[in-house]
Design a protein around this motif. Structure first.
Motif, PDB file in Angstrom:
ATOM      1  N   ALA A  57       0.838  -1.201   0.000  1.00 40.47           N
ATOM      2  CA  ALA A  57       0.000   0.000   0.000  1.00 40.47           C
ATOM      3  C   ALA A  57       0.871   1.249   0.000  1.00 40.47           C
ATOM      4  O   ALA A  57       1.974   1.243   0.545  1.00 40.47           O
ATOM      5  N   TYR A  58       0.371   2.324  -0.587  1.00 42.49           N
ATOM      6  CA  TYR A  58       1.168   3.551  -0.773  1.00 42.49           C
ATOM      7  C   TYR A  58       2.482   3.175  -1.469  1.00 42.49           C
ATOM      8  O   TYR A  58       3.570   3.595  -1.067  1.00 42.49           O
ATOM      9  N   CYS A  59       2.407   2.382  -2.538  1.00 41.81           N
ATOM     10  CA  CYS A  59       3.600   1.735  -3.083  1.00 41.81           C
ATOM     11  C   CYS A  59       4.535   2.677  -3.829  1.00 41.81           C
ATOM     12  O   CYS A  59       5.680   2.313  -4.097  1.00 41.81           O
TER      13      CYS A  59
ATOM     14  N   VAL B 201      -0.403  -0.779  -4.717  1.00 43.47           N
ATOM     15  CA  VAL B 201      -1.532   0.151  -4.859  1.00 43.47           C
ATOM     16  C   VAL B 201      -1.051   1.566  -4.580  1.00 43.47           C
ATOM     17  O   VAL B 201      -0.419   1.823  -3.545  1.00 43.47           O
ATOM     18  N   GLU B 202      -1.355   2.486  -5.496  1.00 49.91           N
ATOM     19  CA  GLU B 202      -0.857   3.859  -5.382  1.00 49.91           C
ATOM     20  C   GLU B 202      -1.825   4.801  -6.082  1.00 49.91           C
ATOM     21  O   GLU B 202      -2.296   4.515  -7.189  1.00 49.91           O
TER      22      GLU B 202
ATOM     23  N   ALA C 245      -5.676   2.902  -1.674  1.00 51.74           N
ATOM     24  CA  ALA C 245      -5.327   1.614  -1.070  1.00 51.74           C
ATOM     25  C   ALA C 245      -6.425   1.095  -0.150  1.00 51.74           C
ATOM     26  O   ALA C 245      -6.717  -0.111  -0.135  1.00 51.74           O
TER      27      ALA C 245
ATOM     28  N   LEU D 214       2.868  -1.064   4.375  1.00 57.93           N
ATOM     29  CA  LEU D 214       2.429   0.306   4.139  1.00 57.93           C
ATOM     30  C   LEU D 214       3.543   1.274   4.489  1.00 57.93           C
ATOM     31  O   LEU D 214       4.206   1.130   5.514  1.00 57.93           O
TER      32      LEU D 214
END
Length: 417
Positions: free
Chosen positions: A250-252, A271-272, A300, A319
């Protein structure tokens, strides 16, 4: 040259006379004292969750920044000078030798000022809306040796462009690419949407944790490569990933942690919300020939909520949110998906403390906290936190029987797979 860095004879460590004026550094202590201060802060703020490990330090805590932003102006003597904006202001502090910045970048900046005078290129003046060069960004790679110079200009017109490029690359042959970024806005230290490649391929490549990463002018990439390698290695190793594990990054961003996780054999979904970052992430996956990672340009939290509603499961969630930390909506989505493990990479200890309280409320307990000194001479403390879903004991109403009144205890499952 405006030299502000000196060597303290009593300690042998570097000192900067701009300390109080600049704001780039917040700790004016010898390095060992900085580490003591940061360790004490981590222990004070995080020990209620899990006792922090000894902070991971730098061998040489100077000139580590691989991204250097520089602003320019004409002084009262009609000379072009360079420096940085004082923290949270538009007031420029003149300096040529910041001890946080890559030395090659400082050499390029010195040449740029000479060439600006020779080619009659004026720094942009925000008040008058006149001049060409707004600021420069220099990005360097220690592993590949590649260097990118980004010239942020107010208009696409660049006088004597070919001669300018020839002059600076002859003086600094280690420059591998030069990009002109056109920013017609008035907000300082920002990039515009248009890039014009003046020299080279328009990006550089760096290597970290066995992976290659393409870095463009717009890419987010950690500024301390030595410590980033330690940080990400710890984050992925503490997750103890196995081949086939289902992982969400997440917040990739540009996919750094996710790609390193995918290299271990895990099936990864990055996921971004930033579309440009996702483009870089997809390019990085191709660059590393990894087909067990996919990237999604979505929020995300919403992504995980949809997975939970579809009955999907996940073993580990990484994350690495911005300084503001994560959100209550994201934590709620974690609670619905219920991964067995969470690895939280935090760049601000205050928001980490807040978020660990939220994660505890949905059943996650910190198993390991590893501080990393990512930004020497600042108050920043990066942390890797491994959290695991707690075993939940359910004690239903008891019904006496002939054999006596016994407690019936049922433990919740540790995995949904």
């Amino acid at each position: 040259m405006n030299k502000h860095t000196t060597i303290d004879k009593s300690t042998g460590e570097k000192k900067c006379s701009c300390f109080k004026r600049c704001g780039g550094c917040q700790l004016d202590k010898v390095y060992a004292q900085q580490i003591e201060w940061k360790q004490a802060k981590a222990d004070r703020m995080l020990s209620r969750f899990c006792r922090p490990q000894q902070i991971i330090t730098m061998d040489d805590p100077y000139n580590y920044r691989n991204k250097v932003q520089t602003v320019y102006k004409v002084n009262s003597s009609k000379r072009i000078v360079s420096g940085v904006y004082q923290s949270s202001t538009h007031s420029m502090v003149i300096t040529d030798d910041c001890f946080l910045e890559d030395i090659r970048a400082q050499q390029i900046v010195a040449t740029l000022k000479e060439l600006m005078a020779d080619f009659r290129i004026l720094p942009y003046n925000e008040e008058s809306d006149q001049g060409l060069l707004k600021h420069t960004i220099i990005r360097t790679s220690q592993t590949t040796g590649e260097v990118m110079l980004v010239l942020v200009t107010a208009t696409p017109i660049f006088p004597a462009k070919k001669n300018f490029v020839k002059a600076i690359t002859e003086k600094h042959p280690y420059i591998t690419t030069i990009v002109q970024n056109v920013n017609k806005g008035r907000v300082p230290l920002t990039l515009g949407d248009r890039d014009i490649i003046m020299y080279g391929k328009g990006y550089i490549t760096d290597e970290m944790c066995g992976c290659k990463f393409r870095i463009s002018p717009h890419s987010f990439y950690q500024v301390n490569p030595e410590q980033t390698e330690k940080l990400y290695s710890k984050a992925v190793s503490c997750a103890e990933l196995k081949k086939g594990d289902r992982v969400i990054d997440a917040y990739c961003g540009t996919g750094t942690i996710g790609l390193i996780a995918a290299k271990s054999g895990a099936d990864v979904a990055g996921v971004e919300l930033n579309a440009e970052a996702v483009k870089d992430a997809v390019s990085n996956a191709k660059l590393n020939k990894l087909d067990n990672i996919r990237f999604y340009n979505e929020d995300a939290g919403e992504f995980m909520t949809k997975l939970a509603q579809a009955g999907e499961s996940c073993d580990t969630v990484f994350l690495d949110p911005p300084r503001a930390g994560t959100t209550e909506e994201f934590v709620e989505a974690l609670g619905k998906l219920r991964p067995e493990k969470i690895v939280y990479v935090s760049c601000k200890i205050e928001t980490l403390e807040r978020d660990l309280k939220l994660l505890a409320k949905i059943g996650y307990k910190a198993q390991l906290i590893q501080p990393v000194d990512m930004f020497p001479h600042t108050t920043g403390i990066e942390n890797v936190v491994l959290l695991k879903r707690k075993m939940i004991s359910l004690t239903p109403n008891r019904t006496p029987d002939k054999k006596g009144d016994k407690k019936i205890e049922r433990k919740g499952k540790t995995s949904h797979r």
